[in-house]
Design an enzyme around this catalytic site. Sequence first.
Site, mmCIF file in Angstrom:
data_model
loop_
_atom_site.group_PDB
_atom_site.id
_atom_site.type_symbol
_atom_site.label_atom_id
_atom_site.label_comp_id
_atom_site.label_asym_id
_atom_site.label_seq_id
_atom_site.Cartn_x
_atom_site.Cartn_y
_atom_site.Cartn_z
ATOM 1 N N SER A 43 14.481 37.417 16.802
ATOM 2 C CA SER A 43 14.270 38.815 17.186
ATOM 3 C C SER A 43 12.771 39.083 17.092
ATOM 4 O O SER A 43 12.215 39.241 16.010
ATOM 5 C CB SER A 43 15.043 39.733 16.224
ATOM 6 O OG SER A 43 14.759 41.079 16.487
ATOM 7 N N HIS A 155 21.449 37.791 15.277
ATOM 8 C CA HIS A 155 21.540 36.795 14.211
ATOM 9 C C HIS A 155 22.975 36.354 13.936
ATOM 10 O O HIS A 155 23.224 35.577 13.020
ATOM 11 C CB HIS A 155 20.915 37.334 12.917
ATOM 12 C CG HIS A 155 19.425 37.361 12.951
ATOM 13 N ND1 HIS A 155 18.658 37.810 11.889
ATOM 14 C CD2 HIS A 155 18.549 36.996 13.915
ATOM 15 C CE1 HIS A 155 17.377 37.722 12.212
ATOM 16 N NE2 HIS A 155 17.295 37.238 13.427
ATOM 17 N N GLN A 163 21.263 44.347 12.881
ATOM 18 C CA GLN A 163 21.004 42.939 12.619
ATOM 19 C C GLN A 163 21.156 42.519 11.161
ATOM 20 O O GLN A 163 21.604 41.411 10.875
ATOM 21 C CB GLN A 163 19.587 42.591 13.092
ATOM 22 C CG GLN A 163 19.248 41.111 13.022
ATOM 23 C CD GLN A 163 17.997 40.803 13.804
ATOM 24 O OE1 GLN A 163 18.036 40.619 15.005
ATOM 25 N NE2 GLN A 163 16.866 40.768 13.131
ATOM 26 N N GLU A 164 20.756 43.385 10.240
ATOM 27 C CA GLU A 164 20.799 42.987 8.825
ATOM 28 C C GLU A 164 21.242 44.132 7.934
ATOM 29 O O GLU A 164 20.771 45.261 8.064
ATOM 30 C CB GLU A 164 19.413 42.537 8.344
ATOM 31 C CG GLU A 164 18.903 41.239 8.890
ATOM 32 C CD GLU A 164 17.558 40.877 8.275
ATOM 33 O OE1 GLU A 164 17.475 40.795 7.034
ATOM 34 O OE2 GLU A 164 16.592 40.701 9.025
ATOM 35 N N GLU A 205 20.516 33.697 8.796
ATOM 36 C CA GLU A 205 19.808 33.904 7.538
ATOM 37 C C GLU A 205 20.728 33.835 6.326
ATOM 38 O O GLU A 205 20.329 34.184 5.224
ATOM 39 C CB GLU A 205 19.065 35.238 7.585
ATOM 40 C CG GLU A 205 17.995 35.243 8.679
ATOM 41 C CD GLU A 205 17.293 36.581 8.824
ATOM 42 O OE1 GLU A 205 17.682 37.540 8.111
ATOM 43 O OE2 GLU A 205 16.368 36.672 9.643
ATOM 44 N N ASP A 242 18.396 46.809 8.640
ATOM 45 C CA ASP A 242 17.471 46.474 9.728
ATOM 46 C C ASP A 242 18.243 46.569 11.043
ATOM 47 O O ASP A 242 19.078 45.727 11.339
ATOM 48 C CB ASP A 242 16.913 45.059 9.547
ATOM 49 C CG ASP A 242 16.026 44.615 10.711
ATOM 50 O OD1 ASP A 242 15.670 45.465 11.554
ATOM 51 O OD2 ASP A 242 15.681 43.422 10.778
ATOM 52 N N GLU A 288 14.702 49.471 8.400
ATOM 53 C CA GLU A 288 13.728 48.748 9.213
ATOM 54 C C GLU A 288 14.066 48.856 10.701
ATOM 55 O O GLU A 288 15.236 48.765 11.076
ATOM 56 C CB GLU A 288 13.706 47.277 8.789
ATOM 57 C CG GLU A 288 12.732 46.399 9.548
ATOM 58 C CD GLU A 288 12.898 44.928 9.213
ATOM 59 O OE1 GLU A 288 12.592 44.090 10.074
ATOM 60 O OE2 GLU A 288 13.351 44.624 8.081
ATOM 61 N N ASP A 315 8.640 46.900 12.243
ATOM 62 C CA ASP A 315 8.473 45.458 12.422
ATOM 63 C C ASP A 315 7.961 45.165 13.822
ATOM 64 O O ASP A 315 6.766 44.956 14.035
ATOM 65 C CB ASP A 315 9.797 44.748 12.154
ATOM 66 C CG ASP A 315 9.753 43.244 12.422
ATOM 67 O OD1 ASP A 315 8.632 42.699 12.555
ATOM 68 O OD2 ASP A 315 10.827 42.622 12.503
ATOM 69 N N LYS A 340 4.918 39.554 8.520
ATOM 70 C CA LYS A 340 5.388 38.206 8.829
ATOM 71 C C LYS A 340 4.183 37.356 9.214
ATOM 72 O O LYS A 340 3.483 37.664 10.189
ATOM 73 C CB LYS A 340 6.380 38.230 9.996
ATOM 74 C CG LYS A 340 7.687 38.949 9.716
ATOM 75 C CD LYS A 340 8.515 39.040 10.991
ATOM 76 C CE LYS A 340 9.883 39.652 10.758
ATOM 77 N NZ LYS A 340 10.611 39.878 12.031
ATOM 78 N N SER A 367 8.234 39.268 4.661
ATOM 79 C CA SER A 367 9.448 38.774 5.307
ATOM 80 C C SER A 367 9.339 37.338 5.794
ATOM 81 O O SER A 367 8.283 36.890 6.244
ATOM 82 C CB SER A 367 9.794 39.680 6.495
ATOM 83 O OG SER A 367 10.902 39.179 7.221
ATOM 84 N N HIS A 368 10.472 36.663 5.759
ATOM 85 C CA HIS A 368 10.670 35.349 6.354
ATOM 86 C C HIS A 368 10.943 35.512 7.839
ATOM 87 O O HIS A 368 10.841 36.605 8.399
ATOM 88 C CB HIS A 368 11.859 34.663 5.683
ATOM 89 C CG HIS A 368 13.162 35.400 5.902
ATOM 90 N ND1 HIS A 368 14.395 34.820 5.743
ATOM 91 C CD2 HIS A 368 13.414 36.678 6.283
ATOM 92 C CE1 HIS A 368 15.346 35.690 6.001
ATOM 93 N NE2 HIS A 368 14.783 36.828 6.336
ATOM 94 N N ARG A 369 11.389 34.433 8.511
ATOM 95 C CA ARG A 369 11.904 34.503 9.874
ATOM 96 C C ARG A 369 13.288 33.878 9.905
ATOM 97 O O ARG A 369 13.673 33.127 8.998
ATOM 98 C CB ARG A 369 10.989 33.769 10.863
ATOM 99 C CG ARG A 369 9.580 34.318 10.987
ATOM 100 C CD ARG A 369 9.504 35.813 11.236
ATOM 101 N NE ARG A 369 10.096 36.298 12.468
ATOM 102 C CZ ARG A 369 9.406 36.653 13.550
ATOM 103 N NH1 ARG A 369 8.083 36.536 13.564
ATOM 104 N NH2 ARG A 369 10.012 37.137 14.616
ATOM 105 N N SER A 370 14.028 34.150 10.969
ATOM 106 C CA SER A 370 15.388 33.627 11.063
ATOM 107 C C SER A 370 15.407 32.103 11.200
ATOM 108 O O SER A 370 16.339 31.434 10.754
ATOM 109 C CB SER A 370 16.131 34.270 12.232
ATOM 110 O OG SER A 370 15.392 34.146 13.426
ATOM 111 N N LYS A 391 12.053 40.051 1.778
ATOM 112 C CA LYS A 391 13.330 39.572 2.313
ATOM 113 C C LYS A 391 13.156 38.139 2.781
ATOM 114 O O LYS A 391 12.199 37.811 3.496
ATOM 115 C CB LYS A 391 13.859 40.467 3.427
ATOM 116 C CG LYS A 391 13.105 40.513 4.728
ATOM 117 C CD LYS A 391 13.950 41.272 5.747
ATOM 118 C CE LYS A 391 13.303 41.344 7.104
ATOM 119 N NZ LYS A 391 14.198 41.952 8.114
#
Length: 423
Positions: A43, A155, A163-164, A205, A242, A288, A315, A340, A367-370, A391
């Site tokens: 995303s 995701h 998404q989250e 994730e 999110d 988010e 984001d 990110k 933040s991480h990524r997927s 996250k």
Amino acid sequence: METIIDEIYALEILDSRGNPTLRVYVELLDGTKAYASVPSGASTGQNEALELRDNKKRYGGKGVLKAVNNVNTTIANALIGMDATKQKDIDYSMIELDGTENKSKLGANAILGVSMAVAKAAAKSLNLPLYQYLGGTNAVRIPVPCMNILNGGEHADNSVDFQEFMLVPHGAPTFAEGLRYVAETFHSLKGILKKRKLATSVGDEGGFAPDCESNEAAIELIIEGIKKAGYKPGKDLSIAVDNAANSFCTNLKDNYNLIWSGKGKMTSDEIIDLAGEWLDKYPIILWEDPLAEKDYKGFKKFTKKYGDKIEVVGDDIFVTNTKYIKDGIKKNLANSCLIKLNQIGTVTESIEAVRMCRDAGWRYFLSHRSGETEDTFLADFAVAMDGGHLKTGSACRGERIAKYNRLLEIEHELGERAEYRWD
């Protein structure tokens, strides 16, 4: 000097989705060696720095041999002989070498791999933990983990649009205890899903990806999971959401179509009103990307209505880029920015984004990524930046757990100096 860069090279490796990414190796004159692996997002915002792909048959066009070659030739030739402790000079040398606004010539993935590996090598050479090298001796705050517990949108292949849905253990006394709170709730939720004959498979994730009756049903399941695990919603554990609204906004402005749940089309105002209903009913403390990246009017309205109650995170609208963050601060589009590393492409620019948020009185959410790797750079970076929350996925999948385990190590190293708080 012993910290002079002597060698740089890259390899094509695979990320957590089985897609190619880069691992970059750096060696210094004193013999210090370090490497870093680059994450990848699904995303993504339109203005993110470009992830360079080969666009040929191998790996379905997703190979990164061009980016690898750029590291092994152009970037290596330019940086060998530079001092690894001069992070800003090195990063801006690569930016200048690329010469494009979005790092499309060399690839943000190539540039970031080098940037992270150089920082790791410098820290290792100076015998400092990475979080201390990047953040100084006062880098002692361990972030509250916003753990992805239920996935939807891009995701997951299910009926959830947003998404989250994340668990936030702000009521725990330490990071270790906070991690326990969310891990126990994760397993509690799994039991609930099994009992209801809902899928316990996980998304990119690590969050569960069941087919729910509605988006709101996802929150109800999580609340039930919190209670079953023996915790109090809103006191021990709260929820972060999110929307990743780009994924269900056809024109990236204000035409929303909740296709996965079948709810249909919604206006920006209807999304905002729905959020208000949820905020009245559930312990949500962070939201988010509630609207799409070009829905500036919607973002501003959302923040005006709810920004004094919750953290409103941008984001895709900001993409860790100070140009867009500055505009967002001026227009009051949010009160927090997601950070990110691969969205902007260098360690230095990520730090500059954090500083801009901090100076404006905004929060910032690491933040991480997927598409991740087992690299733990992000864990150290989160402590170095003193952001307070992070996250990096759910309580399963090794590439996510690696970051949590690194934070446990850091908390142990800091001992009584370690701090853990949400505010």
